[in-house]
Design an enzyme around this catalytic site. Structure first.
Site, PDB file in Angstrom:
ATOM      1  CB  THR A  71      -0.893  -0.013   1.261  1.00 58.61           C
ATOM      2  OG1 THR A  71      -1.487   1.264   1.429  1.00 58.61           O
ATOM      3  CG2 THR A  71      -0.102  -0.309   2.529  1.00 58.61           C
ATOM      4  CG  ASP A  72      -1.159   4.979  -0.870  1.00 57.87           C
ATOM      5  OD1 ASP A  72      -1.690   4.314   0.053  1.00 57.87           O
ATOM      6  OD2 ASP A  72      -1.778   5.871  -1.486  1.00 57.87           O
ATOM      7  CD  GLU A  73      -3.384   3.302   4.271  1.00 60.68           C
ATOM      8  OE1 GLU A  73      -3.309   3.294   5.500  1.00 60.68           O
ATOM      9  OE2 GLU A  73      -4.422   3.037   3.640  1.00 60.68           O
ATOM     10  CE  LYS A 106       0.180  -4.612   2.819  1.00 56.11           C
ATOM     11  NZ  LYS A 106      -0.202  -5.941   2.235  1.00 56.11           N
TER      12      LYS A 106
HETATM   13  P1  NAD Z   1      -9.542  -7.333   2.199  1.00 57.89           P
HETATM   14  O1  NAD Z   1      -9.498  -7.065   3.665  1.00 57.89           O
HETATM   15  O2  NAD Z   1     -10.763  -7.041   1.428  1.00 57.89           O
HETATM   16  O3  NAD Z   1      -9.215  -8.880   1.938  1.00 57.89           O
HETATM   17  C1  NAD Z   1      -8.194  -9.556   2.615  1.00 57.89           C
HETATM   18  C2  NAD Z   1      -8.321 -11.053   2.291  1.00 57.89           C
HETATM   19  O4  NAD Z   1      -7.235 -11.725   2.960  1.00 57.89           O
HETATM   20  C3  NAD Z   1      -9.614 -11.676   2.825  1.00 57.89           C
HETATM   21  O5  NAD Z   1     -10.155 -12.525   1.858  1.00 57.89           O
HETATM   22  C4  NAD Z   1      -9.181 -12.461   4.056  1.00 57.89           C
HETATM   23  O6  NAD Z   1      -9.971 -13.596   4.310  1.00 57.89           O
HETATM   24  C5  NAD Z   1      -7.757 -12.847   3.659  1.00 57.89           C
HETATM   25  N1  NAD Z   1      -6.904 -13.099   4.831  1.00 57.89           N
HETATM   26  C6  NAD Z   1      -6.750 -12.301   5.918  1.00 57.89           C
HETATM   27  N2  NAD Z   1      -5.913 -12.872   6.796  1.00 57.89           N
HETATM   28  C7  NAD Z   1      -5.524 -14.057   6.236  1.00 57.89           C
HETATM   29  C8  NAD Z   1      -4.647 -15.095   6.651  1.00 57.89           C
HETATM   30  N3  NAD Z   1      -4.019 -15.049   7.837  1.00 57.89           N
HETATM   31  N4  NAD Z   1      -4.456 -16.156   5.836  1.00 57.89           N
HETATM   32  C9  NAD Z   1      -5.104 -16.222   4.635  1.00 57.89           C
HETATM   33  N5  NAD Z   1      -5.940 -15.285   4.195  1.00 57.89           N
HETATM   34  C10 NAD Z   1      -6.156 -14.207   4.990  1.00 57.89           C
HETATM   35  O7  NAD Z   1      -8.281  -6.580   1.611  1.00 57.89           O
HETATM   36  P2  NAD Z   1      -8.111  -5.776   0.231  1.00 57.89           P
HETATM   37  O8  NAD Z   1      -8.630  -4.414   0.403  1.00 57.89           O
HETATM   38  O9  NAD Z   1      -8.595  -6.626  -0.891  1.00 57.89           O
HETATM   39  O10 NAD Z   1      -6.530  -5.673   0.148  1.00 57.89           O
HETATM   40  C11 NAD Z   1      -5.768  -6.720  -0.416  1.00 57.89           C
HETATM   41  C12 NAD Z   1      -4.295  -6.354  -0.347  1.00 57.89           C
HETATM   42  O11 NAD Z   1      -4.063  -5.133  -1.038  1.00 57.89           O
HETATM   43  C13 NAD Z   1      -3.799  -6.136   1.085  1.00 57.89           C
HETATM   44  O12 NAD Z   1      -2.494  -6.680   1.172  1.00 57.89           O
HETATM   45  C14 NAD Z   1      -3.762  -4.625   1.229  1.00 57.89           C
HETATM   46  O13 NAD Z   1      -2.757  -4.221   2.139  1.00 57.89           O
HETATM   47  C15 NAD Z   1      -3.425  -4.198  -0.194  1.00 57.89           C
HETATM   48  N6  NAD Z   1      -3.926  -2.850  -0.588  1.00 57.89           N
HETATM   49  C16 NAD Z   1      -5.253  -2.527  -0.406  1.00 57.89           C
HETATM   50  C17 NAD Z   1      -5.705  -1.278  -0.822  1.00 57.89           C
HETATM   51  C18 NAD Z   1      -7.163  -0.897  -0.682  1.00 57.89           C
HETATM   52  O14 NAD Z   1      -7.512   0.252  -0.969  1.00 57.89           O
HETATM   53  N7  NAD Z   1      -8.046  -1.793  -0.290  1.00 57.89           N
HETATM   54  C19 NAD Z   1      -4.819  -0.368  -1.406  1.00 57.89           C
HETATM   55  C20 NAD Z   1      -3.485  -0.747  -1.575  1.00 57.89           C
HETATM   56  C21 NAD Z   1      -3.043  -2.004  -1.177  1.00 57.89           C
HETATM   57  P1  TYD Z   2     -10.671   4.034   4.499  1.00 58.34           P
HETATM   58  O1  TYD Z   2     -11.651   3.621   3.467  1.00 58.34           O
HETATM   59  O2  TYD Z   2     -10.730   3.379   5.844  1.00 58.34           O
HETATM   60  O3  TYD Z   2      -9.218   3.861   3.836  1.00 58.34           O
HETATM   61  P2  TYD Z   2      -7.764   4.336   4.396  1.00 58.34           P
HETATM   62  O4  TYD Z   2      -7.844   4.635   5.830  1.00 58.34           O
HETATM   63  O5  TYD Z   2      -6.930   3.119   4.119  1.00 58.34           O
HETATM   64  O6  TYD Z   2      -7.375   5.513   3.544  1.00 58.34           O
HETATM   65  O7  TYD Z   2     -10.801   5.598   4.728  1.00 58.34           O
HETATM   66  C1  TYD Z   2     -10.657   6.526   3.669  1.00 58.34           C
HETATM   67  C2  TYD Z   2     -10.713   7.914   4.269  1.00 58.34           C
HETATM   68  O8  TYD Z   2     -12.036   8.141   4.778  1.00 58.34           O
HETATM   69  C3  TYD Z   2      -9.771   8.101   5.451  1.00 58.34           C
HETATM   70  O9  TYD Z   2      -9.240   9.425   5.421  1.00 58.34           O
HETATM   71  C4  TYD Z   2     -10.668   7.924   6.664  1.00 58.34           C
HETATM   72  C5  TYD Z   2     -12.026   8.441   6.182  1.00 58.34           C
HETATM   73  N1  TYD Z   2     -13.194   7.758   6.782  1.00 58.34           N
HETATM   74  C6  TYD Z   2     -14.206   8.529   7.369  1.00 58.34           C
HETATM   75  O10 TYD Z   2     -14.139   9.777   7.408  1.00 58.34           O
HETATM   76  N2  TYD Z   2     -15.274   7.869   7.922  1.00 58.34           N
HETATM   77  C7  TYD Z   2     -15.391   6.517   7.919  1.00 58.34           C
HETATM   78  O11 TYD Z   2     -16.382   5.983   8.458  1.00 58.34           O
HETATM   79  C8  TYD Z   2     -14.350   5.746   7.286  1.00 58.34           C
HETATM   80  C9  TYD Z   2     -14.415   4.252   7.249  1.00 58.34           C
HETATM   81  C10 TYD Z   2     -13.269   6.418   6.737  1.00 58.34           C
END
Ligand code: NAD
Ligand code: TYD
Length: 377
Positions: A134-136, A187
């Site tokens: 992630t970018d975080e 991460k």
């Molecule tokens: P998500 O929370 O929707 O899904 C996570 C999946 O991982 C689930 O299916 C869960 O069952 C599985 N999981 C969790 N713990 C596990 C374990 N111990 N063993 C096996 N499986 C397990 O997450 P997402 O939003 O789809 O993100 C996927 C990846 O992308 C993550 O690594 C996250 O850090 C990265 N990412 C997410 C975002 C975003 O905006 N969602 C952005 C950048 C990077």
């Molecule tokens: P989120 O979807 O949790 O992603 P991330 O924290 O990984 O960026 O949140 C996106 C933005 O929205 C973040 O600045 C937090 C804000 N946010 C709210 O203001 N209210 C909410 O209920 C949630 C879930 C997030």
């Protein structure tokens, strides 16, 4: 490349990656390895679950013996690793689970891949360990301009191209890691382990860091699906702080396409940032979502603005994320396919047309979690 494990394939982004690979590469065997935590949902993959090149294995990535055996049994050539605990608010409440899954789980996969591949005659040849991050991990960017110009303003990315942004700087691949939340710290730690396995053992790794994703199948604890569902039920929309924080949003299928490209064409040991130069203040995005939901539900556009409820800010809330994806665009020719307005329209439509999917995961446990999460805000 023949046999590929995709971890976290039942989650939000993972399900889009599994779908893309299963449909696009019938000659590959795609093994979805997922523990099915609260965030994992096999309903996300209904349309491809019976395809002959798809297999689901329920397993915890931390279970080293199981992962190692699966790699041997399935003669695995590649791993695309998405499994993680992914929600910042949960990491604030329960950091241990984040360290366990994101750090120890990644280490377990790395060690299993290393042991299995290094004992093959061809060793690491033609193998790949792709870690999705992630970018975080880069921390938070400022919202400043040297001449005091109010954001958003036009500023230059590393490619020399100008983009509308809320600050002068972007996240580039060479930036120092400065994670602030337990989620991003875990991460960041996993990213370091992946690079260490390349540098120490020669494991063929690649890492990508992506901006906030949005689109179908996202668990409704993240901003966009949570708010769509709350607007539909006319429940309050909890905006953290002043709603001024900035996030950079990418449609999930564009992320999946980037993963496909980088898995096949990315250079070993490299890092690529993925993002679409698409920054939004939370409050602005929330207004777009309200207008879109209202319009699509046949309500008067904007009629649900009164649901906006400012609540106590998230602890350590990062101010601004903004990805510079010039390297990926320049070296591999990737670019996002969707304009944000189009992506949001598609996304809201999908959630409204798939209310059974949403209702299924927002019953029982979810209600308890939601009440607990917001009772003190
Ligand atoms: P998500 O929370 O929707 O899904 C996570 C999946 O991982 C689930 O299916 C869960 O069952 C599985 N999981 C969790 N713990 C596990 C374990 N111990 N063993 C096996 N499986 C397990 O997450 P997402 O939003 O789809 O993100 C996927 C990846 O992308 C993550 O690594 C996250 O850090 C990265 N990412 C997410 C975002 C975003 O905006 N969602 C952005 C950048 C990077
Ligand atoms: P989120 O979807 O949790 O992603 P991330 O924290 O990984 O960026 O949140 C996106 C933005 O929205 C973040 O600045 C937090 C804000 N946010 C709210 O203001 N209210 C909410 O209920 C949630 C879930 C997030």
């Amino acid at each position: 490349m023949q046999n590929i494990i995709i971890t976290g394939g039942a989650g939000f982004i993972g399900s889009h990656v599994v779908r893309l690979f299963v449909n696009k590469y019938p000659q590959y065997k795609i093994i979805n390895l997922d523990k099915l935590t609260y965030a994992g949902n096999l309903a996300n993959l209904k349309d491809i679950e019976n395809k002959p090149n798809y297999k689901f294995v329920r397993m915890d990535i931390c279970y080293f013996d199981g992962v190692y055996k699966l790699m041997q049994d399935e003669k695995v050539d590649g791993i695309i690793h998405l499994a993680a605990e992914s929600h910042v608010d949960r990491s604030i409440k329960d950091p241990f689970t984040f360290a366990q899954t994101n750090v120890m789980g990644t280490l377990s996969l790395l060690q299993a891949a290393k042991l299995y591949w290094e004992n093959l005659p061809e060793k690491f040849d033609g193998k790949r360990f792709y870690h999705i991050s992630t970018d975080e991990v880069y921390g938070a960017l400022e919202m400043t301009h040297p001449e005091g110009i109010k954001p958003p303003f036009t500023t230059k990315a590393s490619s020399g191209e100008h983009h509308l942004a809320y600050g002068e700087k972007f996240f580039t691949e060479d930036l120092k890691y400065q994670p602030h939340s337990p989620y991003s710290a875990a991460k960041a730690s996993s990213d370091h382990f992946v690079r260490a396995f390349h540098d120490t053992y020669g494991l063929p790794t690649v890492v990508t860091n992506c901006s906030n994703n949005y689109g179908p199948y996202q668990f409704p604890e993240k901003l966009i699906p949570l708010f769509i569902n709350n607007i539909r039920h006319r429940k309050p929309l909890p905006v953290y702080g002043k709603g001024e924080n900035v996030r950079d949003w990418l449609y999930v299928e564009d992320h999946a396409r980037a993963i496909d490209l980088i898995f096949h064409k990315g250079t070993i040991a490299e890092t690529y940032n993925i993002g679409g130069f698409n920054e939004w203040k939370n409050i602005d995005i929330i207004k777009v979502v309200i207008n879109t939901v209202d319009r699509l539900l046949g309500r008067k556009e904007g009629e649900d603005m009164n649901l906006i409820t400012y609540v106590t800010d998230r602890a350590g809330h990062d101010m601004r994320y903004a990805i510079d994806s010039s390297k990926l665009q320049r070296e591999l020719g990737w670019e996002p396919s969707l304009q944000f307005e189009e992506g949001i329209e598609k996304t809201v439509k999908w959630y409204l047309e798939n209310q059974a999917w949403m209702d299924n995961i927002t019953s029982g446990e979810y209600e308890k979690y939601y009440e607990e999460m917001y009772k003190n805000r």
